[in-house]
Scaffold this motif. Structure first.
Motif, PDB file in Angstrom:
ATOM      1  N   SER A 199     -54.337  15.107  28.106  1.00  0.00           N
ATOM      2  CA  SER A 199     -53.194  15.502  28.924  1.00  0.00           C
ATOM      3  C   SER A 199     -52.020  15.815  28.009  1.00  0.00           C
ATOM      4  CB  SER A 199     -52.817  14.382  29.909  1.00  0.00           C
ATOM      5  OG  SER A 199     -51.746  14.777  30.726  1.00  0.00           O
ATOM      6  N   GLY A 200     -51.711  17.105  27.877  1.00  0.00           N
ATOM      7  CA  GLY A 200     -50.596  17.511  27.045  1.00  0.00           C
ATOM      8  C   GLY A 200     -49.270  17.082  27.652  1.00  0.00           C
ATOM      9  N   ALA A 220     -46.246  14.224  22.842  1.00  0.00           N
ATOM     10  CA  ALA A 220     -47.578  14.807  22.950  1.00  0.00           C
ATOM     11  C   ALA A 220     -48.632  13.902  22.333  1.00  0.00           C
ATOM     12  CB  ALA A 220     -47.597  16.169  22.254  1.00  0.00           C
ATOM     13  N   ASP A 272     -57.896  20.418  29.554  1.00  0.00           N
ATOM     14  CA  ASP A 272     -56.653  20.019  30.200  1.00  0.00           C
ATOM     15  C   ASP A 272     -56.387  20.997  31.335  1.00  0.00           C
ATOM     16  OD1 ASP A 272     -54.336  18.669  30.757  1.00  0.00           O
ATOM     17  OD2 ASP A 272     -53.317  19.148  28.880  1.00  0.00           O
ATOM     18  N   ALA A 307     -53.121  23.377  32.995  1.00  0.00           N
ATOM     19  CA  ALA A 307     -51.769  23.889  32.754  1.00  0.00           C
ATOM     20  C   ALA A 307     -51.234  24.501  34.033  1.00  0.00           C
ATOM     21  CB  ALA A 307     -51.785  24.931  31.635  1.00  0.00           C
ATOM     22  N   GLN A 367     -45.738  26.460  32.958  1.00  0.00           N
ATOM     23  CA  GLN A 367     -45.602  25.182  32.248  1.00  0.00           C
ATOM     24  C   GLN A 367     -46.131  25.297  30.825  1.00  0.00           C
ATOM     25  OE1 GLN A 367     -48.520  22.065  33.165  1.00  0.00           O
ATOM     26  NE2 GLN A 367     -46.857  20.599  33.364  1.00  0.00           N
ATOM     27  N   ARG A 396     -47.682  23.205  27.533  1.00  0.00           N
ATOM     28  CA  ARG A 396     -48.390  21.969  27.195  1.00  0.00           C
ATOM     29  C   ARG A 396     -48.323  21.791  25.684  1.00  0.00           C
ATOM     30  NH1 ARG A 396     -48.932  18.793  31.167  1.00  0.00           N
ATOM     31  NH2 ARG A 396     -51.054  18.062  30.830  1.00  0.00           N
ATOM     32  N   TYR A 449     -49.280  19.461  22.118  1.00  0.00           N
ATOM     33  CA  TYR A 449     -50.219  18.553  21.472  1.00  0.00           C
ATOM     34  C   TYR A 449     -49.827  18.454  19.998  1.00  0.00           C
ATOM     35  CZ  TYR A 449     -52.682  20.381  25.553  1.00  0.00           C
ATOM     36  OH  TYR A 449     -52.999  20.802  26.820  1.00  0.00           O
ATOM     37  N   GLU A 485     -48.264  24.366  20.843  1.00  0.00           N
ATOM     38  CA  GLU A 485     -47.779  24.682  22.184  1.00  0.00           C
ATOM     39  C   GLU A 485     -48.738  25.671  22.848  1.00  0.00           C
ATOM     40  OE1 GLU A 485     -44.058  26.917  24.485  1.00  0.00           O
ATOM     41  OE2 GLU A 485     -44.353  27.136  22.325  1.00  0.00           O
TER      42      GLU A 485
END
Length: 420
Positions: free
Chosen positions: A239-240, A247, A257, A259, A263, A265, A267, A345
């Motif tokens: 889950s980012g 992260a 995951d 998105a 949005q 996300r 990591y 990202e």
């Protein structure tokens, strides 16, 4: 005498080495972690429409039974297989009762071919088409364990138990991150059935196949059952975060995951000096989306400086858009130099048309790999082409010289022409 003693000693040593060599593989095999058996559940539509006689002169039900018999004979021994039906038991007209009509005909587990074939032989086309409830039950049948899990849905019509949309059910299953794939097969499907079965398959990364003949059905179901036995890398659900600071830190591996629309996300990946980060991401539009969209993957420092990015765009004609990037971290003379934390990202520009649900988010698959870097790594934000700059410079210089020569030659030919 000495020679005989040496020969005897050599023979003893050879026997000892052979004995040790035979012993080590046995010990290694004992230490290996036993892999979970792959599981497959065949979900068969036994609704009244399966009586239709339009597959090679016989009924759709007869074609399905023949395919099941052939597939059960050829199922690999290490595959645990089960069979679930929908629309096989309720004969009435009560829609509420008909939409509960799904049952496990043969439990998922080691296959007894005789018992499974006997169970299939008893099926008679009967009732409704509760695809959504059947998928929910099938996911429960396959719950637990780390091995490959696959549902193969065979139907000749669209779900008759709305508002429980089977596409939404498939998305919910995928959103759980349990690595379950749903493949669908449509028997002589119309446009609505084809669209619905395609949607179900797309939501979980499965496949959809339209079937018109017995042989096609047998071959395709057999392929999907055998595919479950192939070794695969199971994605790890993650889950980012909305910000890099919060992260999760990822190691080399495959991750899944969701998105949301609009949005980002985030990591994190730690990259040691002399190593190279390779990352790629795929985002699937598991529902109707507006055309003209793209996917962005960026590598950024903790201070917000962009290192490198990868971008890809789509036009609404494909269900997956992918992109990737590479970042070589230069080696350091200091053996104790710390690793650099790189923020990844993931963003996309998908948008949902009116009336299409925006939740859960679109499924994404992220691959992260940290490998040995090249001998001379550069900052790819400045030298994105790497050694390609040399080739680019040579091409530019060659083009410049060729242009000058061609211009001089053209002027000379024009001058000669005017003189003559």
């Amino acid at each position: 005498m000495i020679r005989r003693q040496r020969l005897a000693a050599g023979v003893c040593a050879l026997l000892a080495a052979l004995t040790a060599g035979l012993a080590f593989p046995t010990a290694a095999a004992a230490d290996e972690t036993e892999q979970a058996a792959p599981k497959v559940e065949l979900v068969l539509d036994v609704s009244g429409s399966m009586r239709t006689r339009d597959i090679d002169g016989g009924t759709r039900m007869a074609a399905a039974k023949q395919a099941f018999d052939d597939v059960l004979d050829a199922t690999p021994q290490d595959v645990e297989l089960g069979i679930r039906t929908l629309g096989a038991n309720y004969h009435g007209n009560d829609r509420q009762e008909g939409c509960k009509d799904t049952a496990q005909l043969y439990p998922v587990g080691p296959l007894n071919r005789t018992d499974a074939k006997t169970a299939v032989a008893t099926l008679v086309p009967t009732g409704w088409t509760p695809i959504g409830p059947a998928l929910l039950k099938a996911a429960g049948d396959l719950d637990g364990g780390d091995g490959t899990r696959r549902i193969v849905l065979i139907s000749d019509g669209e779900d008759t138990c709305q508002p429980l949309d089977p596409c939404e059910v498939a998305r919910e299953i995928a959103a759980k991150g349990i690595g379950l794939t749903i493949d669908t097969l449509g028997l002589v499907p119309d446009a609505k059935t084809r669209d619905q079965l395609s949607c179900i398959a797309d939501a979980t990364g499965g496949t959809y196949t339209s079937v018109q003949h017995k042989e096609e059905l047998t071959d395709r179901v057999g392929q999907l059952v055998h595919r479950a036995a192939d070794p695969v890398v199971t994605p790890v659900a993650t889950s980012g975060a909305a910000q890099c600071e919060k992260a999760p830190t990822l190691k080399s591996g495959l991750y899944t995951d969701r998105a949301e629309f609009g949005q980002q996300r985030w990591y994190k990946v730690d990259v040691d000096p002399g190593k190279e980060l390779r990352a790629s991401v795929s985002v699937a539009d598991d529902r109707a989306v507006n055309p003209s969209y793209g996917v962005l993957l960026r590598a950024v420092t903790l201070k917000g400086r962009e290192i490198v990015r990868g971008e890809a765009a789509g036009t609404g004609r494909t269900d997956v858009v992918s992109t990737g990037l590479r970042y070589p971290k230069p080696a350091s003379d200091d053996d104790n130099a710390p690793a650099e934390t790189v923020c990844l990202e993931v963003a996309h520009s998908f948008s949902a048309p009116a009336g299409v649900k925006s939740t859960p988010g679109l499924p994404l698959e992220l691959t992260v790999d940290v490998v040995d870097g090249p001998a001379k790594a550069h900052d790819v934000a400045a030298f994105g082409l790497g050694r390609g700059w040399w080739l680019l410079g040579v091409l530019v210089l060659t083009g410049f010289v060729a242009g000058l020569l061609w211009g001089w030659l053209s002027r000379w030919r024009v001058a000669v022409w005017r003189t003559n």
